[in-house]
Design a protein around this motif. Structure first.
Motif, mmCIF file in Angstrom:
data_model
loop_
_atom_site.group_PDB
_atom_site.id
_atom_site.type_symbol
_atom_site.label_atom_id
_atom_site.label_comp_id
_atom_site.label_asym_id
_atom_site.label_seq_id
_atom_site.Cartn_x
_atom_site.Cartn_y
_atom_site.Cartn_z
ATOM 1 N N PRO A 1 -44.768 1.173 -44.155
ATOM 2 C CA PRO A 1 -44.854 1.127 -45.431
ATOM 3 C C PRO A 1 -45.618 -0.177 -46.070
ATOM 4 O O PRO A 1 -46.084 -0.335 -46.919
ATOM 5 N N THR A 2 -45.574 -1.399 -45.305
ATOM 6 C CA THR A 2 -46.002 -2.662 -45.399
ATOM 7 C C THR A 2 -46.837 -3.372 -44.502
ATOM 8 O O THR A 2 -47.447 -4.288 -44.769
ATOM 9 N N THR A 3 -47.228 -2.631 -43.398
ATOM 10 C CA THR A 3 -48.158 -3.204 -42.710
ATOM 11 C C THR A 3 -48.770 -2.141 -41.687
ATOM 12 O O THR A 3 -48.359 -1.072 -41.664
ATOM 13 N N VAL A 4 -50.088 -2.584 -41.251
ATOM 14 C CA VAL A 4 -50.671 -1.606 -40.292
ATOM 15 C C VAL A 4 -51.119 -2.703 -38.968
ATOM 16 O O VAL A 4 -51.671 -3.693 -39.122
ATOM 17 N N THR A 5 -50.640 -2.193 -37.758
ATOM 18 C CA THR A 5 -51.023 -3.128 -36.651
ATOM 19 C C THR A 5 -52.345 -2.560 -36.090
ATOM 20 O O THR A 5 -52.272 -1.422 -35.534
ATOM 21 N N VAL A 6 -53.276 -3.362 -35.857
ATOM 22 C CA VAL A 6 -54.348 -3.204 -35.406
ATOM 23 C C VAL A 6 -54.409 -3.692 -33.755
ATOM 24 O O VAL A 6 -54.332 -5.014 -33.925
ATOM 25 N N VAL A 7 -54.447 -3.000 -32.918
ATOM 26 C CA VAL A 7 -54.375 -3.435 -31.547
ATOM 27 C C VAL A 7 -53.007 -4.115 -31.302
ATOM 28 O O VAL A 7 -51.979 -3.333 -31.557
ATOM 29 N N ASP A 8 -52.697 -5.418 -31.381
ATOM 30 C CA ASP A 8 -51.372 -6.005 -31.226
ATOM 31 C C ASP A 8 -51.241 -6.859 -32.425
ATOM 32 O O ASP A 8 -50.202 -7.685 -32.426
ATOM 33 N N ARG A 9 -51.964 -6.851 -33.561
ATOM 34 C CA ARG A 9 -51.813 -7.566 -34.637
ATOM 35 C C ARG A 9 -51.425 -6.931 -36.007
ATOM 36 O O ARG A 9 -52.332 -6.214 -36.448
ATOM 37 N N PRO A 10 -50.356 -7.348 -36.611
ATOM 38 C CA PRO A 10 -49.789 -6.663 -37.750
ATOM 39 C C PRO A 10 -50.380 -7.439 -38.956
ATOM 40 O O PRO A 10 -50.660 -8.578 -38.965
ATOM 41 N N LEU A 11 -51.124 -6.386 -39.774
ATOM 42 C CA LEU A 11 -51.709 -7.066 -40.874
ATOM 43 C C LEU A 11 -51.022 -6.473 -42.232
ATOM 44 O O LEU A 11 -50.445 -5.231 -42.218
ATOM 45 N N SER A 12 -50.663 -7.513 -43.088
ATOM 46 C CA SER A 12 -49.769 -6.983 -44.165
ATOM 47 C C SER A 12 -50.629 -7.148 -45.669
ATOM 48 O O SER A 12 -49.899 -6.764 -46.638
ATOM 49 N N ARG A 13 -51.968 -7.321 -45.631
ATOM 50 C CA ARG A 13 -52.715 -7.332 -46.749
ATOM 51 C C ARG A 13 -53.694 -6.290 -46.393
ATOM 52 O O ARG A 13 -54.074 -5.954 -45.467
ATOM 53 N N SER A 14 -54.344 -5.703 -47.547
ATOM 54 C CA SER A 14 -55.234 -4.641 -47.476
ATOM 55 C C SER A 14 -56.420 -5.253 -46.798
ATOM 56 O O SER A 14 -56.824 -6.318 -46.691
ATOM 57 N N PHE A 15 -57.112 -4.219 -46.081
ATOM 58 C CA PHE A 15 -58.099 -4.489 -45.123
ATOM 59 C C PHE A 15 -59.118 -3.279 -44.791
ATOM 60 O O PHE A 15 -58.727 -2.322 -45.241
ATOM 61 N N VAL A 16 -60.351 -3.718 -44.277
ATOM 62 C CA VAL A 16 -61.204 -2.497 -43.914
ATOM 63 C C VAL A 16 -61.429 -2.599 -42.358
ATOM 64 O O VAL A 16 -61.664 -3.782 -41.919
ATOM 65 N N LEU A 17 -61.276 -1.463 -41.663
ATOM 66 C CA LEU A 17 -61.350 -1.592 -40.095
ATOM 67 C C LEU A 17 -62.599 -0.648 -39.954
ATOM 68 O O LEU A 17 -62.772 0.523 -40.249
#
Length: 125
Positions: free
Chosen positions: A19-35
Protein backbone atom coordinates in the motif's frame (compact mmCIF):
# COMPACT_ATOMS: atom_id res chain seq x y z
CA UNK A 1 2.65 -9.60 -2.87
CA UNK A 2 5.68 -10.76 -4.88
CA UNK A 3 5.20 -10.19 -8.60
CA UNK A 4 8.42 -11.65 -9.97
CA UNK A 5 11.04 -14.03 -8.63
CA UNK A 6 13.40 -13.90 -11.59
CA UNK A 7 15.07 -10.86 -13.06
CA UNK A 8 13.85 -10.42 -16.62
CA UNK A 9 16.40 -9.32 -19.17
CA UNK A 10 16.16 -6.00 -20.93
CA UNK A 11 13.81 -3.93 -18.78
CA UNK A 12 13.25 -2.57 -15.29
CA UNK A 13 10.56 -4.56 -13.53
CA UNK A 14 8.35 -4.32 -10.46
CA UNK A 15 9.12 -6.96 -7.86
CA UNK A 16 6.65 -6.02 -5.13
CA UNK A 17 3.68 -3.72 -4.46
CA UNK A 18 2.45 -2.74 -0.99
CA UNK A 19 0.00 0.00 0.00
CA UNK A 20 2.89 2.44 0.59
CA UNK A 21 5.74 1.25 -1.65
CA UNK A 22 6.53 -0.21 -5.05
CA UNK A 23 9.81 -2.13 -5.37
CA UNK A 24 11.53 -1.71 -8.74
CA UNK A 25 14.09 -4.49 -9.16
CA UNK A 26 15.45 -4.42 -5.56
CA UNK A 27 14.76 -0.78 -4.66
CA UNK A 28 11.61 0.13 -2.71
CA UNK A 29 10.16 3.51 -3.71
CA UNK A 30 7.78 5.29 -1.35
CA UNK A 31 7.02 8.40 -3.42
CA UNK A 32 5.09 8.58 -6.67
CA UNK A 33 7.17 7.82 -9.77
CA UNK A 34 7.01 6.97 -13.47
CA UNK A 35 8.55 3.73 -14.72
CA UNK A 36 9.71 3.06 -18.28
CA UNK A 37 11.49 -0.12 -19.38
CA UNK A 38 14.82 1.72 -19.40
CA UNK A 39 14.49 4.28 -16.57
CA UNK A 40 12.70 5.46 -13.45
CA UNK A 41 11.59 9.07 -13.10
CA UNK A 42 11.54 9.51 -9.34
CA UNK A 43 9.81 12.05 -7.14
CA UNK A 44 6.85 12.58 -9.46
CA UNK A 45 5.00 15.31 -7.52
CA UNK A 46 1.56 13.66 -7.44
CA UNK A 47 -0.20 12.17 -4.42
CA UNK A 48 -3.71 11.70 -5.84
CA UNK A 49 -5.25 10.99 -9.23
CA UNK A 50 -7.50 14.00 -8.69
CA UNK A 51 -4.44 16.29 -8.94
CA UNK A 52 -3.72 15.23 -12.51
CA UNK A 53 -4.69 17.50 -15.39
CA UNK A 54 -3.45 18.18 -18.90
CA UNK A 55 -0.35 19.96 -17.58
CA UNK A 56 1.02 16.57 -16.44
CA UNK A 57 0.75 14.99 -19.89
CA UNK A 58 3.76 16.57 -21.63
CA UNK A 59 6.32 15.25 -19.14
CA UNK A 60 5.03 11.72 -19.52
CA UNK A 61 4.97 11.95 -23.31
CA UNK A 62 8.69 12.81 -23.28
CA UNK A 63 9.24 9.11 -22.54
CA UNK A 64 7.59 8.32 -25.91
CA UNK A 65 5.10 5.68 -24.75
CA UNK A 66 2.58 3.90 -26.93
CA UNK A 67 0.59 3.11 -23.78
CA UNK A 68 0.42 4.72 -20.33
CA UNK A 69 -0.68 2.73 -17.28
CA UNK A 70 -1.78 4.89 -14.37
CA UNK A 71 -1.64 3.16 -11.00
CA UNK A 72 -3.74 5.19 -8.59
CA UNK A 73 -2.83 3.51 -5.30
CA UNK A 74 -4.67 0.71 -3.53
CA UNK A 75 -7.89 1.48 -5.39
CA UNK A 76 -8.69 2.62 -8.87
CA UNK A 77 -9.48 6.34 -9.00
CA UNK A 78 -10.06 8.19 -12.25
CA UNK A 79 -8.30 11.52 -12.90
CA UNK A 80 -9.86 14.51 -14.60
CA UNK A 81 -11.09 13.95 -18.13
CA UNK A 82 -8.65 16.60 -19.42
CA UNK A 83 -5.73 14.44 -18.28
CA UNK A 84 -7.02 11.36 -20.09
CA UNK A 85 -7.93 13.39 -23.19
CA UNK A 86 -4.40 14.81 -23.32
CA UNK A 87 -3.08 11.35 -24.20
CA UNK A 88 -5.93 10.28 -26.43
CA UNK A 89 -5.65 13.43 -28.58
CA UNK A 90 -2.03 12.48 -29.25
CA UNK A 91 -2.83 8.86 -30.12
CA UNK A 92 -1.41 7.40 -26.90
CA UNK A 93 -3.51 4.87 -25.02
CA UNK A 94 -4.05 5.24 -21.29
CA UNK A 95 -5.47 2.79 -18.76
CA UNK A 96 -6.30 3.56 -15.13
CA UNK A 97 -6.03 0.83 -12.49
CA UNK A 98 -4.80 0.17 -8.97
CA UNK A 99 -1.03 -0.09 -8.41
CA UNK A 100 -0.90 -3.89 -8.23
CA UNK A 101 -2.78 -4.26 -11.53
CA UNK A 102 -0.60 -1.58 -13.15
CA UNK A 103 2.55 -3.44 -12.06
CA UNK A 104 1.32 -6.77 -13.45
CA UNK A 105 0.19 -5.22 -16.74
CA UNK A 106 3.42 -3.24 -17.10
CA UNK A 107 5.49 -6.41 -16.59
CA UNK A 108 3.62 -8.31 -19.28
CA UNK A 109 3.79 -5.50 -21.84
CA UNK A 110 7.42 -4.59 -21.14
CA UNK A 111 8.39 -8.28 -21.50
CA UNK A 112 6.81 -8.21 -24.97
CA UNK A 113 9.04 -5.25 -25.88
CA UNK A 114 6.18 -2.76 -25.94
CA UNK A 115 6.93 0.90 -25.23
CA UNK A 116 4.84 1.16 -22.09
CA UNK A 117 5.22 3.42 -19.08
CA UNK A 118 3.58 3.03 -15.70
CA UNK A 119 2.95 5.96 -13.39
CA UNK A 120 2.48 4.90 -9.76
CA UNK A 121 0.76 7.21 -7.27
CA UNK A 122 1.95 6.62 -3.72
CA UNK A 123 0.86 8.43 -0.56
CA UNK A 124 4.40 9.73 0.15
CA UNK A 125 5.39 11.05 3.53
Amino acid sequence: MDLSLDRPDGFLFVRRVTPTTVTVVDRPLSRSFVLAPDRVVESWPVTSALELDESHVAGMLELKPELVLLGTGERQQFPQASFLAGFLRRGVGIEVMDNAAAARTYGLLAAEGRRVIAAFILPGK
